[in-house]
Each structure stands twice: as structure tokens, then as C-alpha cells.
Design a protein around this motif. Structure first.
Motif, PDB file in Angstrom:
ATOM      1  N   HIS A  46       0.849  -1.255   0.050  1.00 15.04           N
ATOM      2  CA  HIS A  46       0.108  -0.066   0.050  1.00 15.04           C
ATOM      3  C   HIS A  46       0.864   1.199   0.040  1.00 15.04           C
ATOM      4  N   LYS A  47       1.807   1.239   0.967  1.00 14.54           N
ATOM      5  CA  LYS A  47       2.592   2.295   1.066  1.00 14.54           C
ATOM      6  C   LYS A  47       3.555   2.485  -0.190  1.00 14.54           C
ATOM      7  N   TYR A  48       4.088   1.453  -0.950  1.00 11.34           N
ATOM      8  CA  TYR A  48       4.645   1.654  -2.033  1.00 11.34           C
ATOM      9  C   TYR A  48       4.003   2.223  -3.366  1.00 11.34           C
ATOM     10  N   TRP A  49       2.846   1.274  -3.617  1.00 12.65           N
ATOM     11  CA  TRP A  49       2.163   1.490  -4.818  1.00 12.65           C
ATOM     12  C   TRP A  49       0.950   2.255  -4.796  1.00 12.65           C
ATOM     13  N   LYS A  50       0.620   2.523  -3.515  1.00 16.31           N
ATOM     14  CA  LYS A  50      -0.539   3.191  -3.099  1.00 16.31           C
ATOM     15  C   LYS A  50      -1.884   2.786  -3.445  1.00 16.31           C
ATOM     16  N   ILE A  51      -1.906   1.382  -2.785  1.00 15.69           N
ATOM     17  CA  ILE A  51      -2.902   0.432  -2.995  1.00 15.69           C
ATOM     18  C   ILE A  51      -4.166   0.995  -2.317  1.00 15.69           C
ATOM     19  N   ASN A  52      -5.242   0.983  -2.913  1.00 13.65           N
ATOM     20  CA  ASN A  52      -6.640   1.331  -2.129  1.00 13.65           C
ATOM     21  C   ASN A  52      -7.193   0.249  -1.546  1.00 13.65           C
ATOM     22  N   PHE A  53      -7.064   0.008  -0.174  1.00 12.70           N
ATOM     23  CA  PHE A  53      -7.475  -1.062   0.387  1.00 12.70           C
ATOM     24  C   PHE A  53      -9.064  -1.389   0.339  1.00 12.70           C
ATOM     25  N   ILE A  54     -10.003  -0.282   0.268  1.00 11.25           N
ATOM     26  CA  ILE A  54     -11.339  -0.331   0.217  1.00 11.25           C
ATOM     27  C   ILE A  54     -11.693  -1.040  -1.065  1.00 11.25           C
ATOM     28  N   ARG A  55     -10.974  -0.450  -2.380  1.00 14.45           N
ATOM     29  CA  ARG A  55     -11.318  -1.042  -3.458  1.00 14.45           C
ATOM     30  C   ARG A  55     -10.793  -2.337  -3.803  1.00 14.45           C
ATOM     31  N   ILE A  56      -9.752  -2.894  -3.111  1.00 15.84           N
ATOM     32  CA  ILE A  56      -9.288  -4.371  -3.301  1.00 15.84           C
ATOM     33  C   ILE A  56     -10.084  -5.055  -2.497  1.00 15.84           C
ATOM     34  N   TRP A  57     -10.528  -4.635  -1.335  1.00 19.05           N
ATOM     35  CA  TRP A  57     -11.484  -5.489  -0.399  1.00 19.05           C
ATOM     36  C   TRP A  57     -12.948  -5.670  -1.079  1.00 19.05           C
ATOM     37  N   ASP A  58     -13.350  -4.599  -1.951  1.00 14.20           N
ATOM     38  CA  ASP A  58     -14.790  -4.543  -2.747  1.00 14.20           C
ATOM     39  C   ASP A  58     -14.623  -5.719  -3.763  1.00 14.20           C
ATOM     40  N   ILE A  59     -13.361  -5.800  -4.359  1.00 13.83           N
ATOM     41  CA  ILE A  59     -13.165  -6.934  -5.473  1.00 13.83           C
ATOM     42  C   ILE A  59     -13.257  -8.299  -4.981  1.00 13.83           C
ATOM     43  N   LEU A  60     -12.347  -8.203  -3.771  1.00 11.48           N
ATOM     44  CA  LEU A  60     -12.601  -9.696  -2.973  1.00 11.48           C
ATOM     45  C   LEU A  60     -13.858 -10.082  -2.633  1.00 11.48           C
ATOM     46  N   GLU A  61     -14.557  -9.130  -1.959  1.00  9.14           N
ATOM     47  CA  GLU A  61     -15.978  -9.709  -1.344  1.00  9.14           C
ATOM     48  C   GLU A  61     -17.204  -9.607  -2.515  1.00  9.14           C
ATOM     49  N   ASN A  62     -16.961  -8.856  -3.588  1.00  7.14           N
ATOM     50  CA  ASN A  62     -18.121  -8.564  -4.563  1.00  7.14           C
ATOM     51  C   ASN A  62     -17.803  -9.098  -5.883  1.00  7.14           C
ATOM     52  N   LYS A  63     -16.472  -9.406  -6.312  1.00  9.85           N
ATOM     53  CA  LYS A  63     -16.402  -9.538  -7.832  1.00  9.85           C
ATOM     54  C   LYS A  63     -15.473 -10.791  -8.012  1.00  9.85           C
ATOM     55  N   LEU A  64     -14.585 -11.278  -7.337  1.00  9.87           N
ATOM     56  CA  LEU A  64     -13.839 -12.413  -7.358  1.00  9.87           C
ATOM     57  C   LEU A  64     -14.705 -13.687  -7.674  1.00  9.87           C
ATOM     58  N   ASP A  65     -15.890 -13.906  -7.092  1.00 15.79           N
ATOM     59  CA  ASP A  65     -16.525 -15.210  -7.405  1.00 15.79           C
ATOM     60  C   ASP A  65     -17.177 -15.069  -8.739  1.00 15.79           C
ATOM     61  N   THR A  66     -17.565 -13.852  -8.992  1.00 16.21           N
ATOM     62  CA  THR A  66     -18.238 -13.656 -10.437  1.00 16.21           C
ATOM     63  C   THR A  66     -16.990 -13.908 -11.422  1.00 16.21           C
ATOM     64  N   LEU A  67     -15.833 -13.290 -11.466  1.00 16.81           N
ATOM     65  CA  LEU A  67     -14.780 -13.637 -12.121  1.00 16.81           C
ATOM     66  C   LEU A  67     -14.366 -15.173 -12.249  1.00 16.81           C
ATOM     67  N   GLU A  68     -14.274 -15.804 -11.334  1.00 17.21           N
ATOM     68  CA  GLU A  68     -13.877 -17.271 -11.201  1.00 17.21           C
ATOM     69  C   GLU A  68     -15.226 -17.890 -11.966  1.00 17.21           C
ATOM     70  N   LYS A  69     -16.367 -17.734 -11.784  1.00 14.71           N
ATOM     71  CA  LYS A  69     -17.454 -18.205 -12.665  1.00 14.71           C
ATOM     72  C   LYS A  69     -17.238 -17.976 -14.262  1.00 14.71           C
ATOM     73  N   GLN A  70     -16.907 -16.829 -14.532  1.00 14.11           N
ATOM     74  CA  GLN A  70     -16.786 -16.587 -15.857  1.00 14.11           C
ATOM     75  C   GLN A  70     -15.570 -17.159 -16.427  1.00 14.11           C
ATOM     76  N   VAL A  71     -14.647 -17.252 -15.769  1.00 18.54           N
ATOM     77  CA  VAL A  71     -13.483 -17.979 -16.013  1.00 18.54           C
ATOM     78  C   VAL A  71     -13.583 -19.446 -16.632  1.00 18.54           C
ATOM     79  N   HIS A  72     -14.371 -19.965 -15.725  1.00 13.70           N
ATOM     80  CA  HIS A  72     -14.735 -21.332 -15.601  1.00 13.70           C
ATOM     81  C   HIS A  72     -15.629 -21.390 -17.008  1.00 13.70           C
ATOM     82  N   HIS A  73     -16.648 -20.708 -17.185  1.00 14.78           N
ATOM     83  CA  HIS A  73     -17.544 -20.614 -18.262  1.00 14.78           C
ATOM     84  C   HIS A  73     -16.796 -20.779 -19.704  1.00 14.78           C
ATOM     85  N   ILE A  74     -15.920 -19.613 -19.676  1.00 10.72           N
ATOM     86  CA  ILE A  74     -14.850 -19.623 -21.005  1.00 10.72           C
ATOM     87  C   ILE A  74     -14.211 -20.924 -21.110  1.00 10.72           C
ATOM     88  N   LEU A  75     -13.519 -21.483 -20.077  1.00 10.33           N
ATOM     89  CA  LEU A  75     -12.897 -22.537 -20.239  1.00 10.33           C
ATOM     90  C   LEU A  75     -13.472 -24.035 -20.744  1.00 10.33           C
TER      91      LEU A  75
END
Length: 80
Positions: A46-75
Motif C-alpha cells: 500500500h505504501k509503495y504502490w498506493k493501493i486502495n484497501f477499500i477498492r481491493i476489499w470490494d473486489i475480493l468480497e463482491n467481484k472475485l466469485d463472478t470472475l471465477e465463474k466467468q473464467v470457468h465458463h470460458i474454459l
């Protein structure tokens, strides 16, 4: 021949994404935002790359499962 190589490379990239998602889920299992943001590596990043914890947490909580399903579907659709 080139199209076959490209399709194979895409297959590997998608599988790499699934491995990454699995690792993220394992690493963040049972963490909340506070625990996640206090992790030493994350804090350094975070200090080095200025990572936004809230944005990353939102992705983990709300978007990661959808991405996983989409990748499985494509495969399944493109590589079965």
C-alpha cells in the motif's frame, strides 16, 4: 497452427487466473477488512504502490466469485 498456439496460450492464462483466485481466497479466508489492511505485506505494498484497501476489499468480497465463474465458463465453452 498459429491459432492453435494462441488458443493453447489462452487456456493456460485462464488456468493461471483460477490458480490466482484460489490463492487469494485461501489467503483472505476468514479475514475482515481490518485484518486484511493490517497485514504486513499489504501495508508495505500500500505504501509503495498506493493501493486502495477499500477498492481491493470490494473486489475480493463482491467481484472475485463472478470472475471465477466467468473464467470457468470460458474454459468449458472454448476448451472442452
Amino acid at each position: 497452427m498459429e491459432e492453435l498456439k494462441l488458443k493453447r496460450a489462452s487456456d493456460l492464462y485462464l488456468k493461471d487466473i483460477l490458480v490466482g483466485i484460489e490463492r487469494i481466497k485461501k489467503y483472505t479466508f476468514n479475514l475482515d477488512l481490518e485484518d486484511f489492511s493490517q497485514n504486513t505485506f499489504i501495508v508495505v505494498a500500500h505504501k509503495y504502490w498506493k493501493i486502495n484497501f477499500i477498492r481491493i476489499w470490494d473486489i475480493l468480497e463482491n467481484k472475485l466469485d463472478t470472475l471465477e465463474k466467468q473464467v470457468h465458463h470460458i474454459l468449458e465453452k472454448e476448451f472442452s
